[in-house]
Enzyme design. Sequence first.
Site, PDB file in Angstrom:
ATOM      1  N   TYR A 103       0.823  -1.215   0.000  1.00  0.00           N
ATOM      2  CA  TYR A 103       0.000   0.000   0.000  1.00  0.00           C
ATOM      3  C   TYR A 103       0.851   1.256   0.000  1.00  0.00           C
ATOM      4  O   TYR A 103       1.849   1.330   0.710  1.00  0.00           O
ATOM      5  CB  TYR A 103      -0.852   0.063   1.262  1.00  0.00           C
ATOM      6  CG  TYR A 103      -1.854  -1.046   1.430  1.00  0.00           C
ATOM      7  CD1 TYR A 103      -2.772  -1.345   0.433  1.00  0.00           C
ATOM      8  CD2 TYR A 103      -1.913  -1.769   2.618  1.00  0.00           C
ATOM      9  CE1 TYR A 103      -3.714  -2.348   0.611  1.00  0.00           C
ATOM     10  CE2 TYR A 103      -2.852  -2.775   2.808  1.00  0.00           C
ATOM     11  CZ  TYR A 103      -3.744  -3.052   1.798  1.00  0.00           C
ATOM     12  OH  TYR A 103      -4.673  -4.034   1.984  1.00  0.00           O
ATOM     13  N   TYR A 104       0.407   2.260  -0.754  1.00  0.00           N
ATOM     14  CA  TYR A 104       0.983   3.611  -0.712  1.00  0.00           C
ATOM     15  C   TYR A 104      -0.218   4.521  -0.432  1.00  0.00           C
ATOM     16  O   TYR A 104      -0.739   5.172  -1.329  1.00  0.00           O
ATOM     17  CB  TYR A 104       1.668   3.927  -2.051  1.00  0.00           C
ATOM     18  CG  TYR A 104       2.760   2.929  -2.355  1.00  0.00           C
ATOM     19  CD1 TYR A 104       4.085   3.203  -2.025  1.00  0.00           C
ATOM     20  CD2 TYR A 104       2.457   1.686  -2.924  1.00  0.00           C
ATOM     21  CE1 TYR A 104       5.081   2.262  -2.268  1.00  0.00           C
ATOM     22  CE2 TYR A 104       3.436   0.743  -3.164  1.00  0.00           C
ATOM     23  CZ  TYR A 104       4.754   1.033  -2.830  1.00  0.00           C
ATOM     24  OH  TYR A 104       5.734   0.101  -3.070  1.00  0.00           O
ATOM     25  N   LYS A 223     -17.024 -17.460   5.691  1.00  0.00           N
ATOM     26  CA  LYS A 223     -16.417 -17.928   4.432  1.00  0.00           C
ATOM     27  C   LYS A 223     -15.238 -18.852   4.738  1.00  0.00           C
ATOM     28  O   LYS A 223     -14.410 -18.542   5.575  1.00  0.00           O
ATOM     29  CB  LYS A 223     -15.963 -16.718   3.611  1.00  0.00           C
ATOM     30  CG  LYS A 223     -17.132 -15.838   3.158  1.00  0.00           C
ATOM     31  CD  LYS A 223     -16.658 -14.561   2.509  1.00  0.00           C
ATOM     32  CE  LYS A 223     -15.995 -13.657   3.509  1.00  0.00           C
ATOM     33  NZ  LYS A 223     -15.351 -12.492   2.901  1.00  0.00           N
ATOM     34  N   GLY A 254     -13.566 -12.126  -1.840  1.00  0.00           N
ATOM     35  CA  GLY A 254     -14.524 -11.914  -0.748  1.00  0.00           C
ATOM     36  C   GLY A 254     -15.505 -10.790  -1.087  1.00  0.00           C
ATOM     37  O   GLY A 254     -16.689 -10.855  -0.743  1.00  0.00           O
ATOM     38  N   ASP A 255     -15.013  -9.775  -1.774  1.00  0.00           N
ATOM     39  CA  ASP A 255     -15.892  -8.656  -2.149  1.00  0.00           C
ATOM     40  C   ASP A 255     -16.913  -9.113  -3.190  1.00  0.00           C
ATOM     41  O   ASP A 255     -18.085  -8.741  -3.135  1.00  0.00           O
ATOM     42  CB  ASP A 255     -15.071  -7.492  -2.716  1.00  0.00           C
ATOM     43  CG  ASP A 255     -13.962  -7.063  -1.770  1.00  0.00           C
ATOM     44  OD1 ASP A 255     -14.180  -7.152  -0.539  1.00  0.00           O
ATOM     45  OD2 ASP A 255     -12.891  -6.668  -2.244  1.00  0.00           O
TER      46      ASP A 255
HETATM   47  O1  KDG Z   1     -10.699  -7.130  -0.851  1.00  0.00           O
HETATM   48  C1  KDG Z   1      -9.853  -6.630  -1.860  1.00  0.00           C
HETATM   49  C2  KDG Z   1      -9.327  -5.336  -1.400  1.00  0.00           C
HETATM   50  O2  KDG Z   1      -8.591  -5.584  -0.254  1.00  0.00           O
HETATM   51  C3  KDG Z   1      -8.438  -4.669  -2.407  1.00  0.00           C
HETATM   52  O3  KDG Z   1      -9.154  -4.354  -3.587  1.00  0.00           O
HETATM   53  C4  KDG Z   1      -7.772  -3.448  -1.883  1.00  0.00           C
HETATM   54  O4  KDG Z   1      -9.355  -2.365  -0.485  1.00  0.00           O
HETATM   55  C5  KDG Z   1      -8.283  -2.870  -0.595  1.00  0.00           C
HETATM   56  C6  KDG Z   1      -7.428  -2.960   0.586  1.00  0.00           C
HETATM   57  O5  KDG Z   1      -7.437  -2.023   1.334  1.00  0.00           O
HETATM   58  O6  KDG Z   1      -6.782  -3.973   0.792  1.00  0.00           O
END
Ligand code: KDG
Length: 320
Positions: A103-104, A223, A254-255
Amino acid sequence: MTAATAPVDVIAVGETMGCLVLRGHRHPGGITLAGAESNVAIGLAFLGHRTRWASRLGTDRLGDHIVDRLRESGVDPYVTRDPVRQTGLAIKELSPGRTVVRYYRRDSAASAMSIRDAPPLTNAEWLHLSGITPALSPACAELVPALMRQAGGQRVRVSFDVNLRPVLWDSLSIARDTIRLLCREADLVFVGDDESRALELGDTLEEFIRGNVLRPEATVVFKRGAHGPQAFAAGVRYASAAVPTEVVDLTGAGDAFAAGFLSGQLRRLSIPQCLRLGSALASQVIGVDTDFVDPPDPARRTQVLSSIDEVTDEATRGVP
Ligand code: KDG
């Protein structure tokens, strides 16, 4: 542009980032999107539901790209542009059998989200939130329960996906305390067996229920990856099979599952059918390297919709 009060089926609130997918050292594609809540919104729009996604973005081109891409996917964006903070970015490193997401996003525009950035909830059937948002900043940690309370006061049902992202939390015990309280406010909770275990909320659906994490009238979907999802609703326990699929990347599965399940709820299907719809959509996302079903691809769209039709046909034929 749709008016912010135009009726929608689902409002999803949360951060969406730009996303680069690296295979080995190579970046073969353009930029895609990452964001649990917008993944759900895209899945729902794909299945024909009216969906609004709300967030904060920078005034940068990445922010413009996210808005355009979500509109193309049929989602109605409700966005505040932050003149100071930038849109967040994620880089997904794919190797066979393994995905690492970096993440950035620290101090991103979305990390400054507050209740002022939220759309009116009236005229929505569901509000969808995730356990990612409260981990982003103290402001976001206030936003989620505030939205849940607002939804409760307006008879909008709350769907909450635990979506545990340990790297975003200062500690797992803070994550557990926060997520526990949020589960208690929701009408529908999605949790993975791995998340429940990591948060010490139980190894099984039964243990999760016994942990008193839920309101008595709430539905929970537990799940279990390839073992298939389980659910507990109105005192009844359900189990369903997973859809066997070749795994490219599990991110977003999951989404997609949540989108399919919510679609079933909106169509007033039975819980087993909602579970099957969730698994059908999740299996499509597992087979691609994006975090959502890619609606602009017509061949894929036809394939996904036919698997969805099988479940909804069963519903009209009266199969539980
Ligand atoms: O569930 C998938 C998400 O995790 C991904 O699209 C990016 O929202 C995100 C995250 O913060 O990890």
